[in-house]
Every structure is written in structure tokens, then in C-alpha cells.
Design a protein around this motif. Structure first.
Motif, short mmCIF file in Angstrom:
data_model
loop_
_atom_site.label_atom_id
_atom_site.label_comp_id
_atom_site.label_asym_id
_atom_site.label_seq_id
_atom_site.Cartn_x
_atom_site.Cartn_y
_atom_site.Cartn_z
N GLY A 11 0.80 -1.21 0.00
CA GLY A 11 0.00 0.00 0.00
C GLY A 11 0.84 1.26 0.00
N ILE A 12 0.47 2.18 0.89
CA ILE A 12 1.16 3.47 0.95
C ILE A 12 2.60 3.30 1.39
CG2 ILE A 12 0.44 4.01 3.30
CD1 ILE A 12 0.60 6.61 0.56
N TRP A 13 2.86 2.27 2.18
CA TRP A 13 4.22 2.07 2.68
C TRP A 13 5.16 1.62 1.58
CZ3 TRP A 13 5.14 4.62 6.74
CH2 TRP A 13 4.11 4.88 7.64
N ILE A 40 15.46 11.19 4.01
CA ILE A 40 15.59 11.06 5.47
C ILE A 40 14.20 11.11 6.12
CG2 ILE A 40 16.44 12.22 7.55
CD1 ILE A 40 18.95 12.95 5.92
N GLY A 41 13.33 11.99 5.60
CA GLY A 41 11.96 12.05 6.14
C GLY A 41 11.21 10.75 5.94
N ALA A 42 11.34 10.15 4.76
CA ALA A 42 10.67 8.86 4.50
C ALA A 42 11.25 7.77 5.38
CB ALA A 42 10.82 8.50 3.02
N LEU A 48 9.28 5.17 12.56
CA LEU A 48 8.15 5.41 13.46
C LEU A 48 7.11 4.30 13.34
CD1 LEU A 48 7.57 9.25 13.20
CD2 LEU A 48 8.28 7.97 15.21
N ARG A 49 6.84 3.89 12.11
CA ARG A 49 5.87 2.82 11.88
C ARG A 49 6.36 1.51 12.50
NH1 ARG A 49 5.50 -0.87 7.13
NH2 ARG A 49 3.54 -1.95 7.40
N SER A 50 7.64 1.21 12.32
CA SER A 50 8.16 -0.05 12.86
C SER A 50 8.17 -0.04 14.39
CB SER A 50 9.57 -0.33 12.33
OG SER A 50 10.49 0.62 12.83
#
Length: 142
Positions: A11-13, A40-42, A48-50
Motif C-alpha cells: 500500500g502506501i508504505w 531522510i523524512g521517508a 516510526l511505523r516499525s
């Protein structure tokens, strides 16, 4: 410890991973600072997701030989049911305490109501029973 295997992003990830790859490679290749900042932002978003995703806890790791089986069971009582059972047991405990207290009070009241003669008779019976018990213990010792 075995290395954690991450499934491929969906998906978005999947798009975030692509932006990270393009941004970091473009920024390092000299295409400019904005590309590096995007990469770096990505990368930060993925970290954060992990951190937010709960990992499954491995309780047992054991090889199975051919023909061996493993049975996996789960507890059938829920936390709410266990809490309700504990409350019920506490209520029953309180009721038993109240009943014991009431019985003790009734016995005390009954002893108080006895006449003097009945009290002497009861004391004599208790003394006689006590003497009989002490004779038994003396016989067993000798």
C-alpha cells in the motif's frame, strides 16, 4: 538470535519505501539537499511505523522431527470472566466471614445466658474431656 525478517511493504508504505530509496540515492548522488531531506523524512516515517507496530512474542522455538506433532491451545476464559469470578469469590468470602462472626456472637450470647449451675456443669465436662485427652497422650508417650 535469528535475524528478524520483515515482509515487503504494501500500500502506501510501498510508496514511502520508494520515495526513501529515490531520495537517499538522489541526495547522495549530488542531486541536491532537498532530495536527501525527502529520503531522510521517508526513512523516519518507516522507523516510526516499525516502532508503533507490536511484534509477536516468540514463546517457544523447537525443531520438530518427522512424525512429531505440536498442539497449540489458548486459555478459554477472558480477562472479564476472570475478574467476575474473582469478585464472586470475594463476595462469598465476605459472606462466610459474616456468617462465622454471627455464629460466634450467637455462641457467646448462649454462653452468657447459661445459669450458674449450667456453667459449672459445662466447665466440669470440659475439664473431664481435657483430662481424658491428656491421659491418652501420656499413654502414647510411655
Amino acid at each position: 538470535m535469528p535475524r528478524k525478517v520483515n515482509p515487503p511493504p504494501r500500500g502506501i508504505w510501498k510508496q514511502v519505501a520508494r520515495v526513501q530509496r529515490l531520495g537517499l540515492s538522489g541526495g547522495m548522488a549530488g542531486k541536491g539537499g532537498p532530495w536527501l531531506a525527502v529520503g531522510i523524512g521517508a526513512w523516519g516515517l518507516q522507523r516510526l511505523r516499525s516502532m508503533a507496530v507490536k511484534e509477536d512474542e516468540i514463546l517457544l522455538r523447537e525443531p520438530l522431527a518427522p512424525g512429531e506433532t505440536m498442539t497449540i491451545r489458548h486459555q478459554t476464559t477472558t480477562r472479564a470472566e476472570a475478574a467476575a469470578e474473582q469478585k464472586r469469590l470475594q463476595r462469598e468470602g465476605k459472606q462466610l466471614q459474616q456468617q462465622a462472626k454471627a455464629a460466634e456472637k450467637a455462641a457467646k450470647e448462649a454462653r452468657r445466658r447459661l445459669s450458674r449451675a449450667e456453667k459449672r456443669q459445662r466447665a466440669a465436662q470440659e475439664a473431664q474431656a481435657e483430662a481424658k485427652a491428656s491421659r491418652r497422650t501420656r499413654r502414647r508417650r510411655s
